[in-house]
Design a protein around this motif. Structure first.
Motif, PDB file in Angstrom:
ATOM      1  N   SER A  27      -9.264   7.503  -9.411  1.00 40.11           N
ATOM      2  CA  SER A  27      -9.708   6.117  -9.207  1.00 40.11           C
ATOM      3  C   SER A  27      -8.733   5.329  -8.341  1.00 40.11           C
ATOM      4  O   SER A  27      -9.129   4.469  -7.575  1.00 40.11           O
ATOM      5  CB  SER A  27      -9.957   5.418 -10.537  1.00 40.11           C
ATOM      6  N   LYS A  28      -7.415   5.666  -8.441  1.00 41.47           N
ATOM      7  CA  LYS A  28      -6.442   4.948  -7.607  1.00 41.47           C
ATOM      8  C   LYS A  28      -6.651   5.296  -6.136  1.00 41.47           C
ATOM      9  O   LYS A  28      -6.449   4.441  -5.262  1.00 41.47           O
ATOM     10  CB  LYS A  28      -5.014   5.291  -8.020  1.00 41.47           C
TER      11      LYS A  28
ATOM     12  N   SER B 221      -9.464   6.007  -4.798  1.00 44.07           N
ATOM     13  CA  SER B 221     -10.645   5.269  -4.392  1.00 44.07           C
ATOM     14  C   SER B 221     -10.302   3.797  -4.147  1.00 44.07           C
ATOM     15  O   SER B 221     -10.836   3.167  -3.227  1.00 44.07           O
ATOM     16  CB  SER B 221     -11.714   5.473  -5.470  1.00 44.07           C
ATOM     17  N   ASP B 222      -9.374   3.257  -4.953  1.00 43.35           N
ATOM     18  CA  ASP B 222      -8.899   1.883  -4.737  1.00 43.35           C
ATOM     19  C   ASP B 222      -8.254   1.759  -3.361  1.00 43.35           C
ATOM     20  O   ASP B 222      -8.474   0.783  -2.639  1.00 43.35           O
ATOM     21  CB  ASP B 222      -7.824   1.512  -5.781  1.00 43.35           C
TER      22      ASP B 222
ATOM     23  N   ALA C  12     -10.835   1.676  -0.701  1.00 41.38           N
ATOM     24  CA  ALA C  12     -11.525   0.384  -0.706  1.00 41.38           C
ATOM     25  C   ALA C  12     -10.668  -0.689  -0.043  1.00 41.38           C
ATOM     26  O   ALA C  12     -11.156  -1.506   0.742  1.00 41.38           O
ATOM     27  CB  ALA C  12     -11.885  -0.027  -2.132  1.00 41.38           C
ATOM     28  N   LEU C  13      -9.379  -0.676  -0.342  1.00 39.10           N
ATOM     29  CA  LEU C  13      -8.485  -1.686   0.243  1.00 39.10           C
ATOM     30  C   LEU C  13      -8.443  -1.556   1.766  1.00 39.10           C
ATOM     31  O   LEU C  13      -8.529  -2.555   2.483  1.00 39.10           O
ATOM     32  CB  LEU C  13      -7.069  -1.538  -0.325  1.00 39.10           C
TER      33      LEU C  13
ATOM     34  N   PHE D 220       2.053   1.521  -3.493  1.00 37.60           N
ATOM     35  CA  PHE D 220       0.901   1.893  -4.307  1.00 37.60           C
ATOM     36  C   PHE D 220       0.640   3.386  -4.200  1.00 37.60           C
ATOM     37  O   PHE D 220       0.475   4.083  -5.206  1.00 37.60           O
ATOM     38  CB  PHE D 220      -0.319   1.091  -3.827  1.00 37.60           C
TER      39      PHE D 220
ATOM     40  N   ILE E 184       0.835  -1.198   0.000  1.00 37.63           N
ATOM     41  CA  ILE E 184       0.000   0.000   0.000  1.00 37.63           C
ATOM     42  C   ILE E 184       0.868   1.245   0.000  1.00 37.63           C
ATOM     43  O   ILE E 184       0.569   2.236  -0.687  1.00 37.63           O
ATOM     44  CB  ILE E 184      -0.976  -0.019   1.194  1.00 37.63           C
TER      45      ILE E 184
ATOM     46  N   LYS F 201     -12.232  -2.228   3.194  1.00 42.20           N
ATOM     47  CA  LYS F 201     -12.949  -3.479   2.948  1.00 42.20           C
ATOM     48  C   LYS F 201     -12.086  -4.736   2.995  1.00 42.20           C
ATOM     49  O   LYS F 201     -12.590  -5.809   3.297  1.00 42.20           O
ATOM     50  CB  LYS F 201     -13.602  -3.433   1.552  1.00 42.20           C
ATOM     51  N   HIS F 202     -10.813  -4.620   2.659  1.00 46.21           N
ATOM     52  CA  HIS F 202     -10.106  -5.858   2.358  1.00 46.21           C
ATOM     53  C   HIS F 202      -8.874  -6.187   3.200  1.00 46.21           C
ATOM     54  O   HIS F 202      -8.671  -7.359   3.529  1.00 46.21           O
ATOM     55  CB  HIS F 202      -9.681  -5.861   0.876  1.00 46.21           C
TER      56      HIS F 202
END
Lengths: 197, 238
Positions: free
Chosen positions: B179-180, B182-183, B186-187, B125, B122, B190-191
């Protein structure tokens, strides 16, 4: 460099044609697999436990008159799952040696499903991925995507059109909330679909 | 100049202090406009007049910052462009000098609490994502904005931008960098498994959300106000 924790699958089958067909189907599975073929279960007697495969797929014909031997081998590798490949009617006792049966006229999807069911305890990823409601096909596409394959390569590997791959990718993004390939890699890691070496 | 209809909560007579009290995100708007926080008893109209901002433009910006998508974009003429360019430049500074270090630090702190490979990824990223953002910001600061100022004669004759550039190129260059982000949210939401890092994760998510809001408005202004205004001028010059 990303590699996967591979499940070992052993195919016990004398026929090159049938063996080749099974190996080709394995390669389309979402799980990271290493597949080998042997022609007789003799090779499995006295196999050290740490070398035991996760799954054995064996032609049930090979077990005829050797049920005791098969049971003995199974005892020596208690974690291994066994799938029997059946060409038609076989007696109950023979089939009971196996955890599940693959019929010769099962479709690719059915075969994959049966294999996934046997491998699921080893790959809790399936569970997590089901939380996001990813279908098996979407899981497969995701797996190849995070291993660096382009759309065209995934399409070729799964024998589907490139448009279908793109459509699966869109669904994956919708369900997971992640659009970028880099983000999906982290997602796959979190869900144990892949691991770092 | 045609005045926009006064709609909803934002009117010319609304007191700035009341607005900002109710919608603290407006503080970012004032900071980017570089108009100062001391609001006295000013109405929206008075504040705009004092700081020489086109009132219609100001009201649209306010509505954007309170989360209201205005249905009509005011006509921006060349007199408003230097103000908008300055606004956008100050946004860039905010992203580079404040948001990036803040978020970077929180991700590092997250890794201290949660040593998983996912968090390490992350970090990578986010840094790769921000490099893309920086590239885009530099492109705007070094190419797009000087071009626009030169177009309206506001560059003081110092610009050396290539005269062949057109705003259509910019439109193509304007990739979807949100969008990245937002990714990433989300990570984290949620994940990626939580391991002793809930508080830092909360702080990080809030900061990411703040950045996302500001970036979204930034993009909206560029796409719906800046580019159309410049296109019109280019057509007028053609």
């Amino acid at each position: 460099m990303m590699t996967s924790k591979n499940a070992q699958i052993l195919i016990v089958e004398q026929s090159e044609i049938i063996g080749g067909g099974l190996i080709a189907m394995m390669q389309q599975c979402a799980f990271p697999l290493t597949v080998q073929r042997i022609t007789d279960i003799e090779a499995l007697t006295d196999l050290p436990q740490h070398l035991a495969p996760e799954l054995v797929i064996m032609n049930v014909q090979q077990a005829i008159n050797r049920i005791r031997q098969v049971r003995s081998i199974r005892k020596s590798m208690p974690e291994t799952k066994w799938l029997g490949l059946s060409g038609g009617w076989n007696d109950e006792e023979l089939l009971s040696v196996f955890d599940a049966i693959l019929q010769i006229n099962d479709t690719t999807d059915t075969i994959r499903q049966k294999i996934h069911e046997q491998l699921q305890p080893i790959f809790p990823a399936e569970q997590a991925l089901h939380q996001d409601n990813l279908s098996e096909r979407e899981t497969e596409v995701l797996f190849h995507l995070v291993n660096g394959l382009q759309n065209k390569e995934i399409a070729d590997k799964l024998n589907i059109s490139i448009h279908t791959v793109i459509s699966h990718r869109k669904n994956i993004s919708l369900k997971t909330g992640i659009k970028s390939q880099a983000g999906l890699v982290i997602y796959a890691l979190s869900n144990k679909l892949i691991s770092l070496e | 100049m045609k005045r926009l209809l006064q709609e909803g909560v934002v009117r010319q007579e609304t007191k700035m202090a009341d607005l900002v009290s109710q919608y603290p995100t407006l503080l970012m708007l004032l900071e980017h406009l570089d108009t100062g926080f001391l609001l006295h008893d000013d109405t929206v109209a008075r504040y705009a007049e004092t700081h020489q901002i086109n009132l219609d433009l100001f009201m649209v910006l306010i509505r954007l910052y309170i989360g209201d998508k205005p249905s009509k974009v005011p006509e921006i003429n060349s007199m408003d462009l230097p103000r908008i360019v300055m606004f956008l430049k100050r946004c860039h500074q905010y992203y580079k000098e404040e948001k990036y270090p803040e978020i970077n630090q929180l991700i590092r702190a997250l890794y201290e609490m949660n040593h998983s490979p996912e968090i390490r990824m992350i970090d990578r990223f986010f840094n790769e994502y921000f490099e893309e953002v920086l590239e885009h910001l530099h492109y705007e600061d070094d190419v797009v904005f000087p071009y626009i100022l030169k177009l309206i004669g506001e560059d003081g004759g110092t610009s050396t931008t290539d005269a062949e550039f057109s705003v259509r190129e910019y439109r193509d260059h304007h990739s979807d960098i949100e969008s990245k982000l937002s990714d990433l949210k989300a990570l984290l939401l949620k994940h990626v498994e939580v391991r002793n890092d809930r508080i830092i994760r909360r702080k990080l998510l809030l900061k990411l959300a703040e950045l996302e809001v500001d970036l979204t408005i930034h993009s909206l202004i560029e796409e719906n106000m800046l580019i159309p205004a410049v296109e019109q001028i280019e057509q007028g010059n053609a």
